[in-house]
Motif scaffolding. Structure first.
Motif, PDB file in Angstrom:
ATOM      1  N   GLU A   1       1.184  -1.072   0.664  1.00 25.62           N
ATOM      2  CA  GLU A   1       0.296  -0.426  -0.384  1.00 25.62           C
ATOM      3  C   GLU A   1       0.691   1.454  -0.191  1.00 25.62           C
ATOM      4  O   GLU A   1       0.177   2.235   0.137  1.00 25.62           O
ATOM      5  N   ASN A   2       1.964   1.280  -0.412  1.00 19.78           N
ATOM      6  CA  ASN A   2       3.063   2.147  -0.436  1.00 19.78           C
ATOM      7  C   ASN A   2       2.993   3.199   1.378  1.00 19.78           C
ATOM      8  O   ASN A   2       2.940   4.694   0.534  1.00 19.78           O
ATOM      9  N   ILE A   3       2.387   2.201   2.411  1.00 19.91           N
ATOM     10  CA  ILE A   3       2.546   3.468   3.509  1.00 19.91           C
ATOM     11  C   ILE A   3       3.579   3.226   4.150  1.00 19.91           C
ATOM     12  O   ILE A   3       4.544   2.754   4.066  1.00 19.91           O
ATOM     13  N   THR A   4       3.579   4.527   5.043  1.00 19.62           N
ATOM     14  CA  THR A   4       5.315   4.230   5.663  1.00 19.62           C
ATOM     15  C   THR A   4       5.036   3.250   7.097  1.00 19.62           C
ATOM     16  O   THR A   4       3.506   2.791   7.158  1.00 19.62           O
ATOM     17  N   PHE A   5       5.763   3.705   8.007  1.00 24.14           N
ATOM     18  CA  PHE A   5       6.236   2.089   9.312  1.00 24.14           C
ATOM     19  C   PHE A   5       4.689   2.971   9.855  1.00 24.14           C
ATOM     20  O   PHE A   5       4.873   1.650   9.925  1.00 24.14           O
ATOM     21  N   GLU A   6       4.634   4.502  10.000  1.00 23.37           N
ATOM     22  CA  GLU A   6       4.117   4.744  11.487  1.00 23.37           C
ATOM     23  C   GLU A   6       2.594   3.806  11.040  1.00 23.37           C
ATOM     24  O   GLU A   6       2.018   3.519  12.025  1.00 23.37           O
ATOM     25  N   GLU A   7       1.983   4.435   9.838  1.00 29.37           N
ATOM     26  CA  GLU A   7       1.360   3.729   9.274  1.00 29.37           C
ATOM     27  C   GLU A   7       0.569   2.477   9.250  1.00 29.37           C
ATOM     28  O   GLU A   7      -0.395   2.542   9.521  1.00 29.37           O
ATOM     29  N   ALA A   8       1.191   1.616   9.240  1.00 32.77           N
ATOM     30  CA  ALA A   8       1.500   0.265   8.987  1.00 32.77           C
ATOM     31  C   ALA A   8       1.634  -0.471  10.678  1.00 32.77           C
ATOM     32  O   ALA A   8       0.375  -1.724  10.909  1.00 32.77           O
ATOM     33  N   LEU A   9       2.234   0.094  11.302  1.00 26.97           N
ATOM     34  CA  LEU A   9       2.084  -0.474  12.577  1.00 26.97           C
ATOM     35  C   LEU A   9       1.051  -0.006  13.414  1.00 26.97           C
ATOM     36  O   LEU A   9       0.285  -0.524  14.145  1.00 26.97           O
ATOM     37  N   LEU A  10       0.332   1.209  12.745  1.00 27.74           N
ATOM     38  CA  LEU A  10      -1.234   1.741  13.842  1.00 27.74           C
ATOM     39  C   LEU A  10      -2.409   0.028  13.113  1.00 27.74           C
ATOM     40  O   LEU A  10      -2.607   0.284  14.139  1.00 27.74           O
ATOM     41  N   GLN A  11      -2.079   0.530  11.970  1.00 31.48           N
ATOM     42  CA  GLN A  11      -2.383  -1.571  11.529  1.00 31.48           C
ATOM     43  C   GLN A  11      -2.752  -2.137  11.879  1.00 31.48           C
ATOM     44  O   GLN A  11      -3.485  -2.469  12.265  1.00 31.48           O
ATOM     45  N   ALA A  12      -1.690  -2.727  12.445  1.00 36.05           N
ATOM     46  CA  ALA A  12      -1.207  -3.165  12.645  1.00 36.05           C
ATOM     47  C   ALA A  12      -1.911  -3.927  14.505  1.00 36.05           C
ATOM     48  O   ALA A  12      -2.480  -5.298  15.065  1.00 36.05           O
ATOM     49  N   GLN A  13      -1.362  -2.595  14.900  1.00 28.07           N
ATOM     50  CA  GLN A  13      -2.066  -2.754  16.234  1.00 28.07           C
ATOM     51  C   GLN A  13      -3.446  -2.891  16.677  1.00 28.07           C
ATOM     52  O   GLN A  13      -4.241  -3.494  17.331  1.00 28.07           O
ATOM     53  N   LYS A  14      -4.437  -2.388  15.578  1.00 29.45           N
ATOM     54  CA  LYS A  14      -5.826  -2.070  15.450  1.00 29.45           C
ATOM     55  C   LYS A  14      -5.761  -3.577  14.781  1.00 29.45           C
ATOM     56  O   LYS A  14      -7.420  -3.784  16.022  1.00 29.45           O
TER      57      LYS A  14
ATOM     58  N   GLY B   1      -4.680  -6.557  15.667  1.00 30.64           N
ATOM     59  CA  GLY B   1      -4.337  -7.428  16.936  1.00 30.64           C
ATOM     60  C   GLY B   1      -3.366  -7.688  16.549  1.00 30.64           C
ATOM     61  O   GLY B   1      -2.620  -8.568  16.676  1.00 30.64           O
ATOM     62  N   TYR B   2      -2.194  -7.836  15.645  1.00 29.33           N
ATOM     63  CA  TYR B   2      -0.723  -8.469  15.415  1.00 29.33           C
ATOM     64  C   TYR B   2      -0.445  -7.459  15.827  1.00 29.33           C
ATOM     65  O   TYR B   2       1.914  -7.940  15.755  1.00 29.33           O
ATOM     66  N   ALA B   3      -0.384  -6.024  16.622  1.00 25.05           N
ATOM     67  CA  ALA B   3       1.010  -5.817  16.983  1.00 25.05           C
ATOM     68  C   ALA B   3       0.429  -5.689  18.943  1.00 25.05           C
ATOM     69  O   ALA B   3      -0.834  -4.479  19.404  1.00 25.05           O
ATOM     70  N   GLU B   4       1.357  -5.626  19.527  1.00 25.98           N
ATOM     71  CA  GLU B   4       1.245  -4.663  21.441  1.00 25.98           C
ATOM     72  C   GLU B   4       1.040  -3.203  20.887  1.00 25.98           C
ATOM     73  O   GLU B   4       1.941  -3.032  20.037  1.00 25.98           O
ATOM     74  N   ALA B   5       0.652  -2.509  22.459  1.00 27.03           N
ATOM     75  CA  ALA B   5       0.406  -0.963  22.620  1.00 27.03           C
ATOM     76  C   ALA B   5       2.530  -1.011  22.638  1.00 27.03           C
ATOM     77  O   ALA B   5       2.642   0.244  21.632  1.00 27.03           O
ATOM     78  N   ASP B   6       2.803  -1.263  23.005  1.00 26.97           N
ATOM     79  CA  ASP B   6       4.887  -1.420  23.494  1.00 26.97           C
ATOM     80  C   ASP B   6       5.054  -2.136  22.064  1.00 26.97           C
ATOM     81  O   ASP B   6       5.254  -3.697  22.552  1.00 26.97           O
ATOM     82  N   PRO B   7       4.771  -1.936  21.079  1.00 25.02           N
ATOM     83  CA  PRO B   7       5.170  -3.180  20.052  1.00 25.02           C
ATOM     84  C   PRO B   7       6.954  -3.756  19.821  1.00 25.02           C
ATOM     85  O   PRO B   7       7.374  -3.919  18.999  1.00 25.02           O
ATOM     86  N   SER B   8       7.917  -2.513  20.931  1.00 26.72           N
ATOM     87  CA  SER B   8       9.379  -3.037  20.888  1.00 26.72           C
ATOM     88  C   SER B   8       9.642  -4.180  20.514  1.00 26.72           C
ATOM     89  O   SER B   8      10.658  -3.935  19.398  1.00 26.72           O
ATOM     90  N   LEU B   9       9.371  -4.768  21.197  1.00 26.50           N
ATOM     91  CA  LEU B   9      10.006  -6.716  21.028  1.00 26.50           C
ATOM     92  C   LEU B   9       9.824  -6.936  19.737  1.00 26.50           C
ATOM     93  O   LEU B   9      10.852  -7.704  19.733  1.00 26.50           O
ATOM     94  N   ASP B  10       9.055  -6.809  19.163  1.00 30.77           N
ATOM     95  CA  ASP B  10       8.846  -6.826  17.882  1.00 30.77           C
ATOM     96  C   ASP B  10       9.563  -6.548  16.516  1.00 30.77           C
ATOM     97  O   ASP B  10       9.922  -6.511  16.563  1.00 30.77           O
TER      98      ASP B  10
ATOM     99  N   GLY C   1       2.242 -17.308  12.971  1.00 35.48           N
ATOM    100  CA  GLY C   1       3.332 -18.424  13.590  1.00 35.48           C
ATOM    101  C   GLY C   1       3.040 -17.468  15.433  1.00 35.48           C
ATOM    102  O   GLY C   1       3.250 -17.366  16.218  1.00 35.48           O
ATOM    103  N   ALA C   2       1.170 -16.708  15.031  1.00 35.80           N
ATOM    104  CA  ALA C   2       1.245 -17.049  15.896  1.00 35.80           C
ATOM    105  C   ALA C   2      -0.774 -17.036  16.719  1.00 35.80           C
ATOM    106  O   ALA C   2      -1.212 -17.915  15.408  1.00 35.80           O
ATOM    107  N   GLY C   3      -1.346 -16.885  18.037  1.00 33.47           N
ATOM    108  CA  GLY C   3      -2.442 -16.955  17.790  1.00 33.47           C
ATOM    109  C   GLY C   3      -2.869 -18.068  18.610  1.00 33.47           C
ATOM    110  O   GLY C   3      -2.490 -19.302  19.125  1.00 33.47           O
ATOM    111  N   GLN C   4      -3.885 -17.986  19.564  1.00 35.08           N
ATOM    112  CA  GLN C   4      -4.979 -18.502  20.099  1.00 35.08           C
ATOM    113  C   GLN C   4      -4.695 -20.248  19.650  1.00 35.08           C
ATOM    114  O   GLN C   4      -4.181 -21.547  20.199  1.00 35.08           O
TER     115      GLN C   4
END
Lengths: 433, 433
Positions: free
Chosen positions: A171-184, A186-195, A299-302
């Motif tokens: 989608e040619n979006i920035t890292f910040e935009e994609a991270l926000l999507q990932a958080q929405k 459920g693919y990223a934690e509120a604090d995503p730094s470990l990943d 690689g993840a999920g219940q």
């Protein structure tokens, strides 16, 4: 005969595990030959809402009651983190229980202590769920490829990063935009730094490297870069050259030593790993006999992670039903054969490189850059120079042939000091797994 | 302690097995905890040239000497075919030897007899190498996914066919030309019919279906079409619609029964199975817990298949070292839980369809065809009509929505009798695994 188990933790993975055992009880019995019985589940607060319906009578707040229960043969640790997980695992082992865990952190940090205690107590410790969710990468390395010398293992082993990079790419979006999507999503934690900083991948890679090469690896030995600094423009330029950008975890035997690293990397778009999209993980293994093998999945999920936990429980149940423990050494090699191989420093590795120089559009700039690269034994494979603002900064994108990391660092240091260079050069490694 | 093995057959797979055990001897010992010793290799003619150097003293022409040798714990059958392979396997079992085999034909035809004899004798029979070469599909189904209900398994499980279809697709050549190339490159036999007519895939699928669903399957139950009649023009039209042509083997649980078939099939070009090229094999498994998992690798060849044989040998050696046999039932389900599920007749399946009609270019032809399809409850999703020769035959290519095979057959029968139709309609199924 019934195999009774006790579970510590009823979060995401715990709920998935319980759900699978409840729903597929009769199927599991047809395969295993006897039922699995969940006898106790230790939780901190029994009144919390859960992702799975569990009879109240199963819940306890007393973890120790699992260890004391003589019927419980297998303790399943699913609380994650270092403590009290480490203590619970060691206590279970001391009480003669086999252990199943999904906890990569505790294994990466305290694996040695845990596996030695298990060996001394004559119990098994299994951890398929610690790496790659439901993908059977641990069993494949320990058993299915047991006759192979592993030449290399290259993985997309962090779903969060792969999700972010896929969306940035498509989608040619920035890292910040994609991270926000990932958080929405459920693919990223509120604090995503470990990943996103690569530490989760490094934990997993430490385990995989031990399984592949029989060597102990500390996290400090692993060179790690995350994906925070990846820009859409580099992903787009890479695509023009026919490459896809992935966070790769890799260990590899070379003539000059073992290489172990986690890095954002360009891979050819036709490579099968390039087609691994979104939250999927994949492991690409090259063995001297088997050739190239790929394992791919969630690689993840219940439920996917629960699937791996249940397969470990069944595996240990089979050992209990037919014989002894210690059938397959927990780290693939017999503990007495584990060594500590030196890992090649990052400066000494060689690979192809992608550079994006930010320069002023003046005559002679390219020749200056090329000159410095040449002096450092870096040879250029192709160049794109695009757009121009009169007198303003323009990108020059370059791919190199194989070069040495130390030379590249030295060259970029010199180049970034040129007065025509307006910003630090962007650097990505190129690999063909 | 040493685990002594005897090998019957020193052809391609036998040589690969011996090579791996010789070359990776010390590595295997570090993992297994004791060495594997090849004590005897039974061959028909010891003077023949071999792909691997073997001390003369290991060779014997007396197969029975392996069964009589009390030191030999594992007999590895690598001669292939039905007889004398079946007899050798049964004799080895009777002599109390564990058995490893790569022989899919003998398992598909005589599996029941062999597995019951093994159970009665208390020995193991392992056969990872029978399906998918070095890809750990058998172990994954039996062990790693043991907690899952398998919803479907879709595989590209014949390397010869995939090689031929890949070359037809990428080079727009005919089946005959691609087959010739496959023979030149060693990917197809002089008599390729077992592969290209789908029987090899059916043998493997019978085994996989049993492992997935705990049901006995005879070859007659499996609907099979090979790839002989695939034309480059259909591959090209399919690509225009965004599909890739693959020989798929599939088993799947549906509400109306089990589906098991081998068919040339169109799959979406973005599906991960579509990227499986040349002689590679892949297994795409959907489990109720694990979700979608893909295993990919070389499905044949001396060393990849040898890798699977060696992993089975190590597996059994581990059973010998730590306990009993029968740890994992050979067909995934306990033998007493095997059933015989009815398999849905091909006429009753539903899927999307690709049709290529050859018709005279006259007004009203499309409406006539569409009319017959409509009367048979087949609804059209898209149509391409291209080129025209005045009065001559032209192709009309059509994709349908989900339709029933019986209706499709009825409709095509009516359509092919129209006097404007100049050749039998080409039909391919479309699946989204």
């Amino acid at each position: 005969m019934t195999i009774a188990i006790g579970i510590i933790g009823l979060g995401t993975v715990g709920s998935g595990t319980v759900k699978i055992i409840f729903e597929n009880q009769s199927l599991i019995k047809k395969r295993l030959g006897c039922p699995l019985l969940i006898k106790k589940i230790a939780v901190r607060d029994p009144s919390l809402p859960r992702l799975v319906q569990v009879p109240d009578t199963l819940l306890t707040t007393e973890v120790e009651s699992l260890f004391r229960d003589p019927e419980i043969k297998i303790v399943v640790e699913l609380i994650g983190g270092l403590e009290p997980a480490r203590t619970f695992i060691l206590e279970a082992i001391k009480a003669g229980k086999h252990v199943v865990t999904a906890n990569k952190a505790v294994l990466a940090e305290h694996g040695q202590e845990i596996f030695k205690a298990a060996r001394d107590a004559g119990v098994d410790v299994a951890f398929e769920a610690a790496v790659g969710g439901g993908i059977p990468i641990i069993k494949t390395l320990k058993e299915s490829l047991a006759g192979n010398r592993i030449l290399s293992l290259t993985g997309i082993i962090n779903g969060t990063c792969n999700y972010i990079l896929t969306r940035m790419t498509e989608e040619n979006i920035t890292f910040e935009e994609a991270l926000l999507q990932a958080q929405k999503e459920g693919y990223a934690e509120a604090d995503p730094s470990l990943d996103i900083d690569g530490l989760d991948a490094a934990h997993k890679l430490a385990i995989l490297t031990t399984l592949a090469y029989g060597t102990e690896v500390s996290l400090n030995d692993i060179y790690v870069e995350g994906i925070r600094d990846i820009e859409p423009t580099d992903i787009a330029f890479a695509r023009e050259f026919g490459f896809v950008t992935k966070l790769l975890a890799m260990c590899r035997e070379t003539e000059t030593g073992l290489e172990v690293r986690v890095l954002p990397t360009l891979i050819p778009e036709k490579h099968v790993l390039a087609s691994v999209r979104m939250a999927y993980n994949a492991f690409y293994i090259r063995g001297d006999a088997v050739g190239d093998v790929l394992l791919y999945g969630l690689g993840a999920g219940q439920l996917p992670t629960g699937s791996a936990v249940v397969s470990d429980i069944i595996d240990i149940a089979r050992n209990i039903l037919t014989g002894g423990s210690g059938r397959v050494p927990p780290l693939s090699y017999q503990l007495s054969n584990l060594v500590r191989l030196p890992i090649k420093p990052m400066e000494e590795i060689t690979c192809r490189y992608y550079f994006r120089f930010s320069v002023l559009d003046r005559p002679g700039v390219l020749s200056k850059i090329a000159g410095i690269l040449g002096e450092n034994n870096i040879s250029i494979a192709s160049v794109i120079q695009k757009g121009r603002e009169e007198g303003g900064p323009v990108p020059i994108v370059m791919l190199t042939h194989e070069a040495k990391e130390a030379s590249v660092r030295q060259a970029l240091k010199e180049i970034d000091q040129l007065d025509v260079v307006t910003a630090p050069t962007k650097l990505l490694r190129i690999e063909k797994p």
